[in-house]
Design a protein around this motif. Structure first.
Motif: not given
Length: 430
Positions: A347-354, A376-380
């Motif tokens: 999944y995509l974890l978003v940590t900043s929005l503009k 985020v792909s498993g541990a990667e």
């Protein structure tokens, strides 16, 4: 400031009304660090006090404010409000009758410099040589008295800590994390630093990529910002005036059946208790959304009077200088019946929005906003930056596919208490 005699003065002028008095003090200390050398950036103290007067006379509302508390100045402010009522919009508003106190004081004390010294040591021990950190202690008190007999007051004190590291790779990237508490001795400074670093590293030297069918998870701060922006769609004045996506849809399923939204007057994760709003109305827990069904909007006194509804307890004054606006104190987002985020392959974890305020139409739901984050792909973890998220937010909120079991409380325009959720249906383009 003795408010009772002044509301009596309003009543003698054949009017109704209320006086809202507020007083706050704060002290903050900010440290900076460049090339591993920590220095003091700023120490500041602030004290603010004043009162707002609202007068209801002959079906019209007037407002004025002041900060001089001698009798002549207060009476003059009331007279200004009475004069303003002559030009106000017609509205017959009934003031509430309530009495009570709400208090939430700091459970412990801690020196601000001590907090920042410990934070600096943690950053330096992790090789971070560029950062800012701010610690603040604030106390606040307000009291509302009206001509109907209401006397309610609130006092609270607490601490806040904000940290923003700058991390390096091929380039640099900064992000932040913060914590608000009434028990500073219990602050987990290591966790605060770790959260800020994870967010800063999440998009460091990030790639710009496109994805189809990738679930999107907004980190806590971004999720609270998004929900705070959308909360206005539940406002009674917007719903009644056909300016909300939910207009005409009470009793209909409008969002995911796994999703509920409840207004609360207290929560274990929230600093402060809100049993009365800033108009003296009791704040009672109420569902806006129940298992995807639009249950009801929320109303402040003015909207309740205009549309013949019952006030919900959302009258907020962000300053004694302003009239109340409709803004809930605590919004509790509940998600049930879904697997955890760990069940997702990626999944995509978003940590900043503009550009959320300019790029999202809360009525139609259409959005196109800039973002940074990490794949985020498993541990990667693959850092991403300069991506665009687009779609229809109301369609997306019908497609919640996973959630964390834990909830976090984030103070935004309202306190937002929610788990993190995975959303399907967002287009990600680089």
């Amino acid at each position: 400031m003795e408010l009772k005699k002044y509301v009596d003065y309003i009543a003698k002028g054949k009017g109704a009304g209320d006086i809202f008095y507020a007083h706050s003090t704060s002290k903050s200390v900010r440290l900076g660090c460049l090339d591993g050398k920590v220095f003091l950036e700023e120490v500041s103290s602030k004290e603010t006090s004043g009162y707002g007067v609202r007068v209801l006379k002959e079906g019209r509302t007037g407002f004025s404010f002041g900060n001089k508390t001698d009798e002549d100045s207060v009476l003059q402010t009331i007279d200004y409000a009475m004069q303003a009522a002559q030009l106000g919009e017609p509205l017959i508003m009934e003031l509430p009758v309530n009495e009570g106190k709400q208090e939430e004081h700091a459970k412990s004390e801690r020196d601000l410099n001590d907090i920042l010294t410990n934070i600096s040591e943690i950053f330096l021990s992790k090789g971070i040589k560029k950062f800012e950190a701010t610690a603040e202690r604030e106390t606040s008190f307000w009291q509302l008295v009206n001509t109907a007999g209401t006397v309610v007051s609130s006092s609270e004190s607490g601490y806040s800590v904000v940290v923003m590291p700058v991390v390096s790779g091929e380039g640099e990237n900064a992000n932040y994390w913060f914590s608000v508490t009434n028990d500073p001795e219990a602050l987990d400074l290591n966790e605060i630093v770790l959260r800020s670093l994870n967010r800063a590293y999440s998009s460091l030297d990030g790639k710009s990529m496109s994805f189809k069918g990738l679930p999107v998870v907004f980190d806590s701060l971004e999720w609270a910002e998004l929900l705070g922006f959308l909360l206005d769609s539940f406002s009674g004045k917007n719903v009644e005036r056909q300016k909300s996506h939910f207009s005409g849809k009470v009793g209909q399923r409008v969002l995911s059946e796994h999703l509920s939204v409840k207004l609360e007057n207290s929560h274990p994760k929230v600093l402060g208790k809100y049993f009365f709003d800033h108009e003296g109305v009791s704040v009672k827990p109420v569902y806006l959304l129940k298992e995807g069904v639009f249950a009801q909007p929320y109303y402040d006194l003015a909207a309740a009077a205009e549309f013949g509804k019952e006030a919900t307890g959302v009258g907020r004054r962000f300053s004694f200088r302003t009239q109340p606006v409709d803004a809930p104190f605590i919004c509790h987002v509940q998600v049930q019946g879904l697997p955890s985020l760990d069940s997702l392959d990626k999944y995509l974890l978003v940590t900043s929005l503009k550009g959320i305020h300019s790029g999202l139409n809360a009525v139609s739901g259409a959005f196109s906003i800039g973002a940074d984050g990490t794949l985020v792909s498993g541990a990667e973890r693959v850092p991403l930056s300069g991506i665009t998220l687009s779609g229809n937010i109301w369609d997306v909120l019908n497609n919640i596919i996973a959630a964390t079991p834990e909830e976090e409380a984030i103070p935004s325009s309202s306190w937002i208490v929610s788990p993190l959720v995975a959303l399907d249906g967002i287009t990600v383009t680089g």
